[in-house]
Design a protein around this motif. Structure first.
Motif, PDB file in Angstrom:
ATOM      1  N   VAL A   1       0.834  -1.204   0.000  1.00 30.14           N
ATOM      2  CA  VAL A   1       0.000   0.000   0.000  1.00 30.14           C
ATOM      3  C   VAL A   1       0.871   1.258   0.000  1.00 30.14           C
ATOM      4  O   VAL A   1       0.586   2.234  -0.697  1.00 30.14           O
ATOM      5  N   ALA A   2       1.955   1.231   0.773  1.00 31.48           N
ATOM      6  CA  ALA A   2       2.844   2.389   0.838  1.00 31.48           C
ATOM      7  C   ALA A   2       3.473   2.684  -0.520  1.00 31.48           C
ATOM      8  O   ALA A   2       3.729   3.844  -0.856  1.00 31.48           O
ATOM      9  N   SER A   3       3.686   1.652  -1.316  1.00 28.17           N
ATOM     10  CA  SER A   3       4.323   1.832  -2.619  1.00 28.17           C
ATOM     11  C   SER A   3       3.381   2.441  -3.648  1.00 28.17           C
ATOM     12  O   SER A   3       3.799   2.795  -4.745  1.00 28.17           O
ATOM     13  N   GLY A   4       2.096   2.548  -3.283  1.00 31.59           N
ATOM     14  CA  GLY A   4       1.125   3.106  -4.215  1.00 31.59           C
ATOM     15  C   GLY A   4       0.318   2.049  -4.928  1.00 31.59           C
ATOM     16  O   GLY A   4      -0.556   2.364  -5.743  1.00 31.59           O
ATOM     17  N   SER A   5       0.583   0.786  -4.638  1.00 33.15           N
ATOM     18  CA  SER A   5      -0.175  -0.300  -5.246  1.00 33.15           C
ATOM     19  C   SER A   5      -1.378  -0.645  -4.386  1.00 33.15           C
ATOM     20  O   SER A   5      -1.417  -0.332  -3.195  1.00 33.15           O
ATOM     21  N   ALA A   6      -2.353  -1.283  -5.014  1.00 32.12           N
ATOM     22  CA  ALA A   6      -3.530  -1.712  -4.267  1.00 32.12           C
ATOM     23  C   ALA A   6      -3.341  -3.127  -3.767  1.00 32.12           C
ATOM     24  O   ALA A   6      -2.738  -3.960  -4.451  1.00 32.12           O
ATOM     25  N   LEU A   7      -3.823  -3.401  -2.582  1.00 35.29           N
ATOM     26  CA  LEU A   7      -3.744  -4.743  -2.025  1.00 35.29           C
ATOM     27  C   LEU A   7      -5.131  -5.364  -2.106  1.00 35.29           C
ATOM     28  O   LEU A   7      -5.945  -5.222  -1.201  1.00 35.29           O
ATOM     29  N   LEU A   8      -5.409  -6.002  -3.222  1.00 41.03           N
ATOM     30  CA  LEU A   8      -6.705  -6.649  -3.414  1.00 41.03           C
ATOM     31  C   LEU A   8      -6.438  -7.915  -4.197  1.00 41.03           C
ATOM     32  O   LEU A   8      -6.348  -7.909  -5.415  1.00 41.03           O
TER      33      LEU A   8
ATOM     34  N   LYS B   1      -7.314   7.839 -17.325  1.00 45.32           N
ATOM     35  CA  LYS B   1      -8.513   8.320 -18.012  1.00 45.32           C
ATOM     36  C   LYS B   1      -9.711   8.452 -17.084  1.00 45.32           C
ATOM     37  O   LYS B   1     -10.525   9.374 -17.215  1.00 45.32           O
ATOM     38  N   LEU B   2      -9.831   7.532 -16.146  1.00 46.97           N
ATOM     39  CA  LEU B   2     -10.982   7.525 -15.246  1.00 46.97           C
ATOM     40  C   LEU B   2     -10.704   8.270 -13.944  1.00 46.97           C
ATOM     41  O   LEU B   2     -11.566   8.331 -13.077  1.00 46.97           O
ATOM     42  N   ASP B   3      -9.499   8.807 -13.820  1.00 45.50           N
ATOM     43  CA  ASP B   3      -9.104   9.548 -12.624  1.00 45.50           C
ATOM     44  C   ASP B   3      -9.259   8.683 -11.377  1.00 45.50           C
ATOM     45  O   ASP B   3      -9.849   9.095 -10.376  1.00 45.50           O
ATOM     46  N   LEU B   4      -8.717   7.472 -11.445  1.00 45.84           N
ATOM     47  CA  LEU B   4      -8.778   6.524 -10.342  1.00 45.84           C
ATOM     48  C   LEU B   4      -7.386   6.358  -9.758  1.00 45.84           C
ATOM     49  O   LEU B   4      -6.387   6.444 -10.464  1.00 45.84           O
ATOM     50  N   ARG B   5      -7.324   6.099  -8.458  1.00 43.78           N
ATOM     51  CA  ARG B   5      -6.044   6.012  -7.775  1.00 43.78           C
ATOM     52  C   ARG B   5      -5.359   4.669  -7.973  1.00 43.78           C
ATOM     53  O   ARG B   5      -4.137   4.586  -8.090  1.00 43.78           O
TER      54      ARG B   5
ATOM     55  N   VAL C   1      -8.124  -1.057  -6.942  1.00 43.98           N
ATOM     56  CA  VAL C   1      -9.304  -1.179  -6.090  1.00 43.98           C
ATOM     57  C   VAL C   1     -10.414  -0.258  -6.590  1.00 43.98           C
ATOM     58  O   VAL C   1     -11.559  -0.674  -6.758  1.00 43.98           O
ATOM     59  N   GLN C   2     -10.065   0.989  -6.836  1.00 43.59           N
ATOM     60  CA  GLN C   2     -11.063   1.934  -7.339  1.00 43.59           C
ATOM     61  C   GLN C   2     -11.557   1.520  -8.723  1.00 43.59           C
ATOM     62  O   GLN C   2     -12.712   1.751  -9.067  1.00 43.59           O
ATOM     63  N   ALA C   3     -10.688   0.890  -9.520  1.00 44.69           N
ATOM     64  CA  ALA C   3     -11.104   0.424 -10.840  1.00 44.69           C
ATOM     65  C   ALA C   3     -12.163  -0.666 -10.725  1.00 44.69           C
ATOM     66  O   ALA C   3     -13.139  -0.695 -11.493  1.00 44.69           O
ATOM     67  N   VAL C   4     -12.002  -1.563  -9.759  1.00 41.37           N
ATOM     68  CA  VAL C   4     -12.990  -2.615  -9.543  1.00 41.37           C
ATOM     69  C   VAL C   4     -14.338  -2.006  -9.149  1.00 41.37           C
ATOM     70  O   VAL C   4     -15.387  -2.371  -9.689  1.00 41.37           O
TER      71      VAL C   4
END
Length: 219
Positions: A123-130, A199-203, A206-209
């Motif tokens: 999470v700290a690296s900017g990746s999602a944990l899912l 394009k979708l302004d998602l972080r 996780v937000q993409a899902v």
């Protein structure tokens, strides 16, 4: 040497909070900078201490972890904090709401210590944990509860290929699995994922899902 990642631990159970803090502080690249037992205190400490990651419980007194996450990492927050939500298995119906609130991922409280540590670093690296299997089991299970937005798939500003990749992300496929399914390289998948998020302004994924389920792109 690189400074340790700064972690704030928020859980209303002192035993769990202390256990997490002990495990985290034992790592040379991690440092617990604060602990608290309710959501309001989590917001106050996170705002003041600016940790790299907040490890957040869901059910807490005064203010629950979902609302605390929304105020720290939700849409419209100027300087969001990365939040890793932890929960027990029988509370997993709350996790979808936590992800919508802005959490970068979640873990179960009975996960091995190594998973907690790796989750914080991820999470700290900017990746999602899912994890893909969790996406299928959890987000898919509660998809029927999600009220679709008014947007039709045709209104989503993505190319057909990008839409295809987004649907596979929402189905819980990893980059490697998407590459195999579409017969493209791993690097090409990463490029598509980056374009989709931009394009979708998602972080993150996780937000993409969440976006895909909200738009009725997957069922």
């Amino acid at each position: 040497m690189t400074a340790p990642l700064r972690v704030l631990v928020c859980d209303d159970q002192a035993l769990i909070r202390t256990g997490f803090a002990t495990i985290i502080d034992a790592q040379p690249d991690l440092e617990v900078v604060g602990e608290c037992g309710d959501g309001r205190a989590a917001i106050e400490l996170a705002t003041r201490l600016r940790p790299d990651v907040v490890v957040m419980d869901v059910r807490m007194p005064v203010l629950d972890g979902i609302e605390a996450t929304r105020r720290l990492a939700g849409s419209g927050v100027a300087d969001p904090v990365k939040v890793l939500v932890v929960t027990t298995f029988n509370l997993d119906e709350y996790v979808y709401e936590a992800l919508r609130a802005g959490a970068s991922g979640f873990l179960l409280k009975d996960a091995p210590p190594a998973q907690l540590l790796q989750g914080i670093r991820t999470v700290a690296s900017g990746s999602a944990l899912l994890a893909p299997e969790v996406t299928r089991q959890l987000v898919g299970r509660y998809a029927a509860r999600i009220r679709p937005a008014a947007d039709r798939p045709d209104d989503v500003p993505l190319t057909p290929r990008e839409l295809e990749v987004l649907r596979l992300i929402a189905d819980g496929l990893s980059n490697g699995e998407i590459a195999a399914a579409l017969v493209i390289s791993h690097e090409t998948v990463k490029t598509y994922v980056s374009r989709i998020l931009t394009k979708l302004d998602l972080r993150d994924r996780v937000q993409a899902v969440v976006y895909a389920y909200r738009r009725g792109l997957v069922t």
